[in-house]
Write a protein that holds these residues in place. Structure first.
Motif, mmCIF file in Angstrom:
data_model
loop_
_atom_site.group_PDB
_atom_site.id
_atom_site.type_symbol
_atom_site.label_atom_id
_atom_site.label_comp_id
_atom_site.label_asym_id
_atom_site.label_seq_id
_atom_site.Cartn_x
_atom_site.Cartn_y
_atom_site.Cartn_z
ATOM 1 N N LYS A 183 8.594 11.706 -2.430
ATOM 2 C CA LYS A 183 8.791 10.082 -2.842
ATOM 3 C C LYS A 183 7.399 9.367 -2.992
ATOM 4 O O LYS A 183 7.412 8.734 -3.578
ATOM 5 N N LEU A 184 6.482 9.942 -2.159
ATOM 6 C CA LEU A 184 5.212 8.998 -2.201
ATOM 7 C C LEU A 184 4.442 9.529 -3.437
ATOM 8 O O LEU A 184 3.821 8.579 -3.976
ATOM 9 N N ARG A 185 4.476 10.698 -3.920
ATOM 10 C CA ARG A 185 3.830 11.288 -5.177
ATOM 11 C C ARG A 185 4.517 10.436 -6.401
ATOM 12 O O ARG A 185 3.803 10.142 -7.428
ATOM 13 N N ARG A 186 5.760 10.080 -6.253
ATOM 14 C CA ARG A 186 6.506 9.169 -7.320
ATOM 15 C C ARG A 186 5.945 7.980 -7.492
ATOM 16 O O ARG A 186 5.897 7.301 -8.436
ATOM 17 N N LYS A 187 5.339 7.443 -6.365
ATOM 18 C CA LYS A 187 4.776 6.110 -6.395
ATOM 19 C C LYS A 187 3.050 6.172 -6.423
ATOM 20 O O LYS A 187 2.516 5.255 -6.266
ATOM 21 N N GLY A 188 2.683 7.381 -6.841
ATOM 22 C CA GLY A 188 1.176 7.599 -7.222
ATOM 23 C C GLY A 188 0.444 7.675 -5.817
ATOM 24 O O GLY A 188 -0.729 7.743 -6.118
ATOM 25 N N ILE A 189 1.100 8.263 -4.837
ATOM 26 C CA ILE A 189 0.298 8.313 -3.371
ATOM 27 C C ILE A 189 0.092 9.968 -3.442
ATOM 28 O O ILE A 189 1.092 10.537 -3.028
ATOM 29 N N THR A 190 -1.008 10.400 -3.732
ATOM 30 C CA THR A 190 -0.985 11.831 -3.753
ATOM 31 C C THR A 190 -1.923 12.425 -2.518
ATOM 32 O O THR A 190 -1.663 13.635 -2.551
ATOM 33 N N THR A 191 -2.630 11.614 -1.871
ATOM 34 C CA THR A 191 -3.657 12.121 -1.083
ATOM 35 C C THR A 191 -3.264 11.329 0.268
ATOM 36 O O THR A 191 -2.846 10.386 0.419
ATOM 37 N N ALA A 192 -4.179 12.088 1.465
ATOM 38 C CA ALA A 192 -3.825 11.496 2.681
ATOM 39 C C ALA A 192 -4.567 10.209 2.848
ATOM 40 O O ALA A 192 -4.147 9.231 3.306
ATOM 41 N N LEU A 193 -5.811 10.103 2.064
ATOM 42 C CA LEU A 193 -6.467 8.809 2.045
ATOM 43 C C LEU A 193 -5.688 7.561 1.350
ATOM 44 O O LEU A 193 -5.484 6.568 1.902
ATOM 45 N N SER A 194 -4.986 7.979 0.201
ATOM 46 C CA SER A 194 -4.326 6.850 -0.383
ATOM 47 C C SER A 194 -3.159 6.399 0.457
ATOM 48 O O SER A 194 -2.787 5.446 0.272
ATOM 49 N N PHE A 195 -2.700 7.585 1.138
ATOM 50 C CA PHE A 195 -1.377 7.054 1.908
ATOM 51 C C PHE A 195 -1.898 6.124 3.209
ATOM 52 O O PHE A 195 -1.250 5.018 3.595
ATOM 53 N N ALA A 196 -3.059 6.606 3.715
ATOM 54 C CA ALA A 196 -3.611 5.799 4.927
ATOM 55 C C ALA A 196 -4.032 4.529 4.496
ATOM 56 O O ALA A 196 -3.941 3.322 5.252
ATOM 57 N N MET A 197 -4.172 4.051 3.324
ATOM 58 C CA MET A 197 -4.821 2.957 2.802
ATOM 59 C C MET A 197 -3.750 1.930 2.436
ATOM 60 O O MET A 197 -3.723 0.673 2.199
ATOM 61 N N GLN A 198 -2.263 2.275 2.394
ATOM 62 C CA GLN A 198 -1.200 1.443 1.994
ATOM 63 C C GLN A 198 -0.965 0.504 3.226
ATOM 64 O O GLN A 198 -1.155 0.611 4.551
ATOM 65 N N ASP A 199 -0.322 -0.575 2.623
ATOM 66 C CA ASP A 199 -0.040 -1.658 3.667
ATOM 67 C C ASP A 199 1.058 -1.183 4.552
ATOM 68 O O ASP A 199 1.790 -0.620 4.079
ATOM 69 N N GLU A 200 0.954 -1.552 5.964
ATOM 70 C CA GLU A 200 1.840 -1.259 6.898
ATOM 71 C C GLU A 200 3.338 -1.965 6.776
ATOM 72 O O GLU A 200 4.188 -1.128 6.929
ATOM 73 N N GLY A 201 3.276 -3.102 6.249
ATOM 74 C CA GLY A 201 4.622 -3.504 5.842
ATOM 75 C C GLY A 201 5.339 -2.679 4.797
ATOM 76 O O GLY A 201 6.517 -2.624 4.824
ATOM 77 N N TRP A 202 4.492 -2.495 4.123
ATOM 78 C CA TRP A 202 5.196 -1.656 2.673
ATOM 79 C C TRP A 202 5.772 -0.399 3.405
ATOM 80 O O TRP A 202 7.000 0.127 2.911
#
Length: 409
Positions: A183-202
């Motif tokens: 699900k994260l990859r479909r939203k363009g989030i492919t690495t641990a860093l890009s995931f950690a930088m996401q808004d907590e509300g989202w």
């Protein structure tokens, strides 16, 4: 800082420990009933084998490549796991066991994780890797990196976290399952860093609280407490030969209940709900797999109470059949000691519950020291969970039986 000590290829390494002739050869460990490969060492992986391989399909190829198979020897693995934990206890501030081959620990001040790793390996004879970082999730990543290092250890410093997370694929993050990663990859989030930088509300609106805590841990914020990842436990078995009568089936369920009770006590947990399940072969006509839910007013891990309830539950679902296996689940888990007594419970009831807690703790200690079958309910005399399944390639009980001690010629 928090550390993670992980035994490398634990089952296979345990078998090699007492078989130096296999140190350079492929070793594969099989599941209950010797069905599929559940663990293998690096050499076996190099030769093209993998977890999930069917034993009967690869046996000829494996023999040609000079590999050795073993049935699972859980008594040996549990004993060696205890030795690793004991070594960590003696050489760190605190130890939090996570699984049979992994444990988190709080290092001593200015402790060298390479020295600790070498100490554990030398004292137990098992290859281990050590990772150190600011949170458990980061320590998992550090440990994964440490496995590839010559010295078997890795420390992730705060200033290096961003670069390491950038190189870590999202599916390699502890707490991110296959579907979540997809699900994260479909939203363009492919690495641990890009995931950690996401808004907590989202993250909150799209995923559960566990995923949110994982994101926070990647930022260096400790969020995962001891026992928090335990949602339920299960103990089950597939029989080496079908069981047809009630008494044998009940005895088999008692063996699973014993494993579950010990596991709950080890984690300092109790449960208010248990589920038993029995089943015949799903490949035969008339597949039958009933289950029965057992609810207790008081959360418990007290084995005599559980097996008494199992008997009543089994009576409700049993019909004559050729049963292939059984399972028992513990759900609705609570930390031990959080139960709130009823206003209508007498002092004698409360005292009785306290006695059961103490008895369970004593049984746990005896089982840890002398083996799981050293103290059992009368319904299980002469029966062990492992006796119910096929294990034709099991190694000796090198560390738990005087009759099977290794000898030197």
């Amino acid at each position: 800082m928090i550390g993670l000590c992980d035994c490398n290829s634990f089952y296979a390494s345990s078998e090699q420990l007492f078989r130096p002739d296999l140190r350079t050869k492929g070793v594969l460990v099989l599941s209950n009933n010797d069905g599929v490969v559940v663990a293998l060492n690096a050499k076996a992986k190099e030769l093209g084998f993998k977890r999930g391989d069917l034993y009967h399909k690869i046996i000829d190829e494996a023999k040609k490549k000079d590999c050795t198979f073993f049935s699972s020897n859980y008594a040996l693995y549990a004993n060696l796991s205890t030795r690793v934990i004991n070594c960590l206890n003696e050489n760190s501030e605190e130890v939090i066991p996570y699984s049979i081959d992994e444990a988190f620990f709080v290092p001593m001040k200015n402790q060298d994780c390479v020295e600790l790793r070498n100490l554990v390996s030398s004292q137990t004879g098992l290859p281990v890797s050590v990772g150190l970082a600011r949170t458990k999730t980061l320590a998992k990543i550090a440990n994964h990196i440490g496995k590839k290092m010559i010295d078997g250890a890795c420390v992730i410093k705060q200033e290096d976290e961003e670069e390491i997370l950038r190189k870590t694929a999202i599916e390699e993050v502890w707490g991110i399952g296959y579907k979540t990663a997809e699900k994260l990859r479909r939203k363009g989030i492919t690495t641990a860093l890009s995931f950690a930088m996401q808004d907590e509300g989202w993250i909150k609106s799209n995923f559960n609280i566990t995923v949110l805590k994982t994101a926070r841990e990647l930022k260096g914020i400790p969020c995962i407490e001891e026992g928090e990842t335990d949602k339920s436990f299960c103990s089950g078995i597939s029989f080496k030969a079908p069981i047809t009568n009630f008494d044998e089936l009940y005895t088999a369920l008692c063996a699973q209940a014993q494993v579950l009770s010990l596991k709950l006590e080890q984690k300092n947990l109790v449960s208010s709900t248990f589920v038993i399940s029995i089943f015949n072969s799903r490949f035969q006509e008339g597949f039958y797999a009933p289950f029965e839910v057992i609810n207790f007013e008081e959360q418990t891990n007290y084995l005599p109470k559980i097996i008494k309830a199992v008997y009543i539950a089994l009576k409700k679902i049993y019909v004559p059949n050729k049963y292939k296996g059984c399972r028992i689940f513990a759900i609705n888990l609570y930390p031990k000691g959080t139960f709130q007594y009823s206003l209508f419970q007498s002092e004698s009831d409360i005292a009785s519950m306290d006695k059961r807690d103490k008895l369970t703790s004593v049984v746990q200690e005896i089982s840890k020291k002398y083996g799981r079958t050293s103290i059992v309910p009368a319904t299980m005399l002469g029966v062990d969970k492992t006796n119910l399944c096929k294990r034709e390639l099991k190694s000796p009980a090198y560390t738990t039986s005087f009759d099977e001690l290794p000898t030197v010629n």
